[in-house]
Design a protein around this motif. Sequence first.
Motif, PDB file in Angstrom:
ATOM      1  N   PRO A  67       0.812  -1.213   0.000  1.00 39.90           N
ATOM      2  CA  PRO A  67       0.000   0.000   0.000  1.00 39.90           C
ATOM      3  C   PRO A  67       0.849   1.268   0.000  1.00 39.90           C
ATOM      4  O   PRO A  67       0.436   2.305  -0.489  1.00 39.90           O
ATOM      5  N   ARG A  68       2.055   1.189   0.578  1.00 40.81           N
ATOM      6  CA  ARG A  68       2.924   2.368   0.597  1.00 40.81           C
ATOM      7  C   ARG A  68       3.272   2.815  -0.823  1.00 40.81           C
ATOM      8  O   ARG A  68       3.175   3.996  -1.167  1.00 40.81           O
ATOM      9  N   VAL A  69       3.699   1.860  -1.649  1.00 39.12           N
ATOM     10  CA  VAL A  69       4.030   2.185  -3.035  1.00 39.12           C
ATOM     11  C   VAL A  69       2.780   2.629  -3.783  1.00 39.12           C
ATOM     12  O   VAL A  69       2.803   3.562  -4.589  1.00 39.12           O
ATOM     13  N   ALA A  70       1.648   1.968  -3.500  1.00 42.90           N
ATOM     14  CA  ALA A  70       0.402   2.352  -4.151  1.00 42.90           C
ATOM     15  C   ALA A  70       0.013   3.771  -3.765  1.00 42.90           C
ATOM     16  O   ALA A  70      -0.507   4.534  -4.587  1.00 42.90           O
ATOM     17  N   GLY A  71       0.267   4.146  -2.503  1.00 43.18           N
ATOM     18  CA  GLY A  71      -0.038   5.500  -2.079  1.00 43.18           C
ATOM     19  C   GLY A  71       0.803   6.527  -2.815  1.00 43.18           C
ATOM     20  O   GLY A  71       0.318   7.582  -3.214  1.00 43.18           O
ATOM     21  N   LEU A  72       2.088   6.204  -3.003  1.00 41.66           N
ATOM     22  CA  LEU A  72       2.953   7.103  -3.758  1.00 41.66           C
ATOM     23  C   LEU A  72       2.485   7.229  -5.203  1.00 41.66           C
ATOM     24  O   LEU A  72       2.434   8.315  -5.767  1.00 41.66           O
ATOM     25  N   LEU A  73       2.129   6.096  -5.814  1.00 38.51           N
ATOM     26  CA  LEU A  73       1.675   6.116  -7.199  1.00 38.51           C
ATOM     27  C   LEU A  73       0.294   6.728  -7.337  1.00 38.51           C
ATOM     28  O   LEU A  73      -0.092   7.144  -8.429  1.00 38.51           O
ATOM     29  N   SER A  74      -0.464   6.791  -6.242  1.00 33.13           N
ATOM     30  CA  SER A  74      -1.751   7.486  -6.291  1.00 33.13           C
ATOM     31  C   SER A  74      -1.540   8.965  -6.571  1.00 33.13           C
ATOM     32  O   SER A  74      -2.435   9.649  -7.061  1.00 33.13           O
ATOM     33  N   GLY A  75      -0.356   9.472  -6.216  1.00 32.10           N
ATOM     34  CA  GLY A  75      -0.026  10.846  -6.510  1.00 32.10           C
ATOM     35  C   GLY A  75       0.512  11.047  -7.908  1.00 32.10           C
ATOM     36  O   GLY A  75       0.780  12.185  -8.298  1.00 32.10           O
ATOM     37  N   TYR A  76       0.699   9.960  -8.666  1.00 31.12           N
ATOM     38  CA  TYR A  76       1.135  10.084 -10.059  1.00 31.12           C
ATOM     39  C   TYR A  76      -0.043  10.603 -10.878  1.00 31.12           C
ATOM     40  O   TYR A  76      -1.195  10.292 -10.583  1.00 31.12           O
ATOM     41  N   PRO A  77       0.215  11.407 -11.910  1.00 29.76           N
ATOM     42  CA  PRO A  77      -0.886  12.041 -12.659  1.00 29.76           C
ATOM     43  C   PRO A  77      -1.673  11.059 -13.511  1.00 29.76           C
ATOM     44  O   PRO A  77      -1.489  10.972 -14.733  1.00 29.76           O
ATOM     45  N   LEU A  78      -2.556  10.328 -12.877  1.00 28.67           N
ATOM     46  CA  LEU A  78      -3.392   9.373 -13.596  1.00 28.67           C
ATOM     47  C   LEU A  78      -4.774   9.973 -13.838  1.00 28.67           C
ATOM     48  O   LEU A  78      -5.108  10.372 -14.944  1.00 28.67           O
ATOM     49  N   GLY A  79      -5.582  10.041 -12.779  1.00 30.94           N
ATOM     50  CA  GLY A  79      -6.931  10.567 -12.935  1.00 30.94           C
ATOM     51  C   GLY A  79      -6.956  12.029 -13.330  1.00 30.94           C
ATOM     52  O   GLY A  79      -7.723  12.441 -14.208  1.00 30.94           O
ATOM     53  N   SER A  80      -6.107  12.841 -12.702  1.00 32.68           N
ATOM     54  CA  SER A  80      -6.083  14.271 -13.026  1.00 32.68           C
ATOM     55  C   SER A  80      -5.634  14.505 -14.464  1.00 32.68           C
ATOM     56  O   SER A  80      -6.146  15.394 -15.155  1.00 32.68           O
ATOM     57  N   PHE A  88      -9.727  15.919  -8.086  1.00 33.51           N
ATOM     58  CA  PHE A  88     -10.433  14.878  -7.325  1.00 33.51           C
ATOM     59  C   PHE A  88      -9.736  13.531  -7.542  1.00 33.51           C
ATOM     60  O   PHE A  88      -9.314  13.217  -8.657  1.00 33.51           O
ATOM     61  N   PRO A  89      -9.608  12.703  -6.494  1.00 36.58           N
ATOM     62  CA  PRO A  89      -8.879  11.430  -6.606  1.00 36.58           C
ATOM     63  C   PRO A  89      -9.658  10.374  -7.393  1.00 36.58           C
ATOM     64  O   PRO A  89     -10.233   9.435  -6.822  1.00 36.58           O
ATOM     65  N   ILE A  90      -9.655  10.513  -8.699  1.00 38.22           N
ATOM     66  CA  ILE A  90     -10.447   9.643  -9.570  1.00 38.22           C
ATOM     67  C   ILE A  90     -10.045   8.178  -9.422  1.00 38.22           C
ATOM     68  O   ILE A  90     -10.894   7.288  -9.387  1.00 38.22           O
ATOM     69  N   THR A  91      -8.749   7.922  -9.348  1.00 39.21           N
ATOM     70  CA  THR A  91      -8.287   6.535  -9.240  1.00 39.21           C
ATOM     71  C   THR A  91      -8.117   6.090  -7.796  1.00 39.21           C
ATOM     72  O   THR A  91      -8.310   4.916  -7.480  1.00 39.21           O
ATOM     73  N   MET A  92      -7.740   7.019  -6.910  1.00 44.86           N
ATOM     74  CA  MET A  92      -7.470   6.618  -5.536  1.00 44.86           C
ATOM     75  C   MET A  92      -8.739   6.235  -4.782  1.00 44.86           C
ATOM     76  O   MET A  92      -8.749   5.263  -4.014  1.00 44.86           O
ATOM     77  N   LEU A  93      -9.824   6.990  -4.955  1.00 46.43           N
ATOM     78  CA  LEU A  93     -11.029   6.726  -4.176  1.00 46.43           C
ATOM     79  C   LEU A  93     -11.622   5.335  -4.459  1.00 46.43           C
ATOM     80  O   LEU A  93     -11.888   4.585  -3.506  1.00 46.43           O
ATOM     81  N   PRO A  94     -11.830   4.943  -5.735  1.00 45.04           N
ATOM     82  CA  PRO A  94     -12.326   3.580  -5.966  1.00 45.04           C
ATOM     83  C   PRO A  94     -11.392   2.510  -5.413  1.00 45.04           C
ATOM     84  O   PRO A  94     -11.827   1.493  -4.879  1.00 45.04           O
ATOM     85  N   PHE A  95     -10.088   2.760  -5.534  1.00 47.73           N
ATOM     86  CA  PHE A  95      -9.105   1.819  -5.000  1.00 47.73           C
ATOM     87  C   PHE A  95      -9.233   1.693  -3.483  1.00 47.73           C
ATOM     88  O   PHE A  95      -9.207   0.584  -2.922  1.00 47.73           O
ATOM     89  N   LEU A  96      -9.392   2.821  -2.787  1.00 49.39           N
ATOM     90  CA  LEU A  96      -9.553   2.792  -1.336  1.00 49.39           C
ATOM     91  C   LEU A  96     -10.792   2.006  -0.924  1.00 49.39           C
ATOM     92  O   LEU A  96     -10.766   1.230   0.033  1.00 49.39           O
ATOM     93  N   LEU A  97     -11.887   2.225  -1.642  1.00 48.08           N
ATOM     94  CA  LEU A  97     -13.137   1.553  -1.287  1.00 48.08           C
ATOM     95  C   LEU A  97     -13.008   0.036  -1.414  1.00 48.08           C
ATOM     96  O   LEU A  97     -13.434  -0.713  -0.527  1.00 48.08           O
TER      97      LEU A  97
END
Length: 273
Positions: free
Chosen positions: A32-45, A188-197
């Motif tokens: 999850p640590r690496v996933a959290g860092l990659l959540s900040g990568y410009p995917l959804g935005s 808005f965290p387009i990719t992070m929010l569904p992943f968190l859920l």
Amino acid sequence: MLEVPLSWQLAKIAVSVVMVLGLGVIAVRVSPRVAGLLSGYPLGSALALFFIGLEISPLFAAQSAVHTLAGFTATMALGAGYWLCGRSPGLVGVLYGTAGGIVAWFGVGLALAQFDFTRVTGTLVTLCAILLFSLLFRRIPERRATTREVFSWRALGARALLATAIVFAITGLAHWVPAAWAGTLAAFPITMLPFLLILHLAQGPAPAATVIKHYPMGLGSLLCYALCVSLTYEPWGLLAGTLAGFGVATLWLVGWMHAQRWYTRRQSRTAPV
């Protein structure tokens, strides 16, 4: 509002699904640590800003990207709201966490939309917020996601549906709101929010909280991306501006991960035996 071609709508769906599923694989197979860092990568935005530029104009997307720089503060507020409210396991925790996160995001986003940010002030606001939320999240304990299977047709469908709905909502609303709100929506965290859920439902609140903990420090690449496209979308066009943004964001992320590894090695060498 311009009529959006079907091919563009299908592209939104395909890219959204790939990004959400890829983040889920990283969380389970790596951490999850690496996933959290990659959540900040410009995917959804990146996806939101690109389609805003495609459907409206590159100039409007560039203006929106300036406000996206400050809008990442609202995204971190969403993470804090989710962490504070979503501490129960199962669906109850997911619902409370989502509600708390959305309320926090909207409140902070509404406040940010009242200001006319520049590239400098927007970046400074989020840098200060990164420091604040990093300190707030520091007390979240680390919890690695287990490697048991979390993928199913139901989970895949839920991720695809939610991510696609968020993308369509953001790019649709961008036709009706000023650039300030369009930029905030793009953050808005387009990719992070569904992943968190999905992670919360499958493995409980602790791994989801770990992703939230490391999200602020991964935002550097997103800031680099938004800053770059705000400068390049109009003179270079959407495609070249997007490629330049990803290049700058990748350089920052690689540099940040190398710096982290260097710091970890240094700490291990200086630690008492």
